[in-house]
Design an enzyme around this catalytic site. Structure first.
Site, PDB file in Angstrom:
ATOM      1  N   CYS A 158      52.720  43.174  41.447  1.00  0.00           N
ATOM      2  CA  CYS A 158      51.854  44.143  40.766  1.00  0.00           C
ATOM      3  C   CYS A 158      50.569  43.461  40.307  1.00  0.00           C
ATOM      4  O   CYS A 158      50.576  42.342  39.803  1.00  0.00           O
ATOM      5  CB  CYS A 158      52.587  44.727  39.558  1.00  0.00           C
ATOM      6  SG  CYS A 158      51.596  45.922  38.611  1.00  0.00           S
ATOM      7  N   CYS A 217      53.773  50.874  36.658  1.00  0.00           N
ATOM      8  CA  CYS A 217      52.434  50.862  36.036  1.00  0.00           C
ATOM      9  C   CYS A 217      51.635  52.096  36.445  1.00  0.00           C
ATOM     10  O   CYS A 217      50.927  52.674  35.622  1.00  0.00           O
ATOM     11  CB  CYS A 217      51.696  49.576  36.398  1.00  0.00           C
ATOM     12  SG  CYS A 217      52.378  48.106  35.589  1.00  0.00           S
ATOM     13  N   CYS A 227      52.083  48.575  40.580  1.00  0.00           N
ATOM     14  CA  CYS A 227      53.441  48.916  41.006  1.00  0.00           C
ATOM     15  C   CYS A 227      53.739  50.359  40.551  1.00  0.00           C
ATOM     16  O   CYS A 227      52.956  50.947  39.795  1.00  0.00           O
ATOM     17  CB  CYS A 227      54.447  47.935  40.385  1.00  0.00           C
ATOM     18  SG  CYS A 227      54.642  48.104  38.598  1.00  0.00           S
ATOM     19  N   HIS A 239      44.190  46.966  31.658  1.00  0.00           N
ATOM     20  CA  HIS A 239      44.415  46.695  30.227  1.00  0.00           C
ATOM     21  C   HIS A 239      43.676  47.718  29.365  1.00  0.00           C
ATOM     22  O   HIS A 239      44.207  48.191  28.361  1.00  0.00           O
ATOM     23  CB  HIS A 239      43.955  45.293  29.844  1.00  0.00           C
ATOM     24  CG  HIS A 239      44.881  44.203  30.283  1.00  0.00           C
ATOM     25  ND1 HIS A 239      46.254  44.268  30.170  1.00  0.00           N
ATOM     26  CD2 HIS A 239      44.605  42.991  30.839  1.00  0.00           C
ATOM     27  CE1 HIS A 239      46.786  43.160  30.617  1.00  0.00           C
ATOM     28  NE2 HIS A 239      45.819  42.358  31.045  1.00  0.00           N
ATOM     29  N   HIS A 266      50.884  43.266  30.600  1.00  0.00           N
ATOM     30  CA  HIS A 266      51.277  42.491  31.769  1.00  0.00           C
ATOM     31  C   HIS A 266      52.625  42.985  32.285  1.00  0.00           C
ATOM     32  O   HIS A 266      53.506  43.330  31.513  1.00  0.00           O
ATOM     33  CB  HIS A 266      51.330  40.996  31.451  1.00  0.00           C
ATOM     34  CG  HIS A 266      49.973  40.407  31.306  1.00  0.00           C
ATOM     35  ND1 HIS A 266      49.653  39.480  30.335  1.00  0.00           N
ATOM     36  CD2 HIS A 266      48.833  40.609  32.008  1.00  0.00           C
ATOM     37  CE1 HIS A 266      48.385  39.149  30.455  1.00  0.00           C
ATOM     38  NE2 HIS A 266      47.864  39.825  31.454  1.00  0.00           N
ATOM     39  N   CYS A 267      52.755  42.988  33.605  1.00  0.00           N
ATOM     40  CA  CYS A 267      53.933  43.507  34.288  1.00  0.00           C
ATOM     41  C   CYS A 267      54.771  42.338  34.812  1.00  0.00           C
ATOM     42  O   CYS A 267      54.220  41.330  35.269  1.00  0.00           O
ATOM     43  CB  CYS A 267      53.465  44.395  35.446  1.00  0.00           C
ATOM     44  SG  CYS A 267      54.800  45.111  36.419  1.00  0.00           S
ATOM     45  N   HIS A 283      42.863  44.612  37.372  1.00  0.00           N
ATOM     46  CA  HIS A 283      43.742  44.110  36.310  1.00  0.00           C
ATOM     47  C   HIS A 283      43.134  44.363  34.925  1.00  0.00           C
ATOM     48  O   HIS A 283      43.786  44.924  34.041  1.00  0.00           O
ATOM     49  CB  HIS A 283      43.988  42.611  36.522  1.00  0.00           C
ATOM     50  CG  HIS A 283      44.862  41.974  35.501  1.00  0.00           C
ATOM     51  ND1 HIS A 283      46.213  41.788  35.700  1.00  0.00           N
ATOM     52  CD2 HIS A 283      44.590  41.472  34.266  1.00  0.00           C
ATOM     53  CE1 HIS A 283      46.736  41.197  34.620  1.00  0.00           C
ATOM     54  NE2 HIS A 283      45.762  40.986  33.739  1.00  0.00           N
ATOM     55  N   GLU A 284      41.875  43.975  34.744  1.00  0.00           N
ATOM     56  CA  GLU A 284      41.261  44.105  33.411  1.00  0.00           C
ATOM     57  C   GLU A 284      41.044  45.566  33.025  1.00  0.00           C
ATOM     58  O   GLU A 284      41.264  45.943  31.871  1.00  0.00           O
ATOM     59  CB  GLU A 284      39.964  43.299  33.327  1.00  0.00           C
ATOM     60  CG  GLU A 284      40.148  41.803  33.493  1.00  0.00           C
ATOM     61  CD  GLU A 284      41.207  41.158  32.606  1.00  0.00           C
ATOM     62  OE1 GLU A 284      41.526  41.694  31.517  1.00  0.00           O
ATOM     63  OE2 GLU A 284      41.741  40.098  33.002  1.00  0.00           O
TER      64      GLU A 284
END
Length: 173
Positions: A146, A168, A165, A134, A140-141, A130-131
């Site tokens: 996701c 993304c 997803c 970014h 953010h999705c 996740h990080e």
């Protein structure tokens, strides 16, 4: 892409392995693990009994040798007015951080009968992916499955998958 994991404080070997595995699986990137670093001076806020996440990002950015660098720490982190954060990254930046402190809750809220160790490993992988997402420019999705979905609680971390997803993925891969 090369991602350098920068352990800050006492980070267990399994945490470093899970972080590496998650990054390699999702981003098909080279991953190295830096030498452990001390907690940044001045990052502790005695009033909150927590550490400022931004200081860890700065450390990862300066010390890490990757195109993208992620600090991993067992310390409890906060950012601005938020009570806590699992991680933090700046969009399109080269540094980021995750904290394992609040990911170690023993339960996943009843989603499965998996061990606490397996649940914790999943959370670590999801948060590093996740990080780093970014830092690659992903916001953010809205897709709850996701990995880039905003998840302020461990229950929401547990609901999402480790992968990006399709929308993304197309943005970064």
């Amino acid at each position: 892409m090369h991602v350098d994991i920068v352990p800050v404080g006492e980070v267990d070997a399994p945490v470093k392995r899970e972080a590496s595995a998650g990054l390699r699986t999702v981003y098909d990137c080279e991953v190295t693990v830096h030498d452990a670093q001390p907690v940044p001076d001045g990052s502790y806020d005695a009033n909150r009994d927590q550490f400022r996440a931004e200081e860890f990002i700065e450390l990862a950015s300066h010390v890490g040798s990757g195109e993208k660098n992620i600090a991993i720490t067992p310390k409890d982190l906060f950012y601005r007015r938020r009570n806590y954060v699992f991680g933090l990254a700046y969009l399109d930046g080269n540094g980021s951080v995750i904290s394992t402190y609040r990911l170690q809750t023993s339960s996943d809220g009843g989603f499965s009968n998996r061990s606490a160790e397996d649940i914790f490993s999943d959370r670590v992988r999801k948060e590093v992916v996740h990080e780093i997402g970014h830092t690659l420019g992903l916001e953010h999705c809205d897709n709850k499955r996701c990995v880039m979905n905003f998840s302020p609680t461990v229950r929401e971390v547990d609901v999402k998958e480790e992968n990006l997803c399709g929308t993304c993925q197309r943005q970064v891969l």
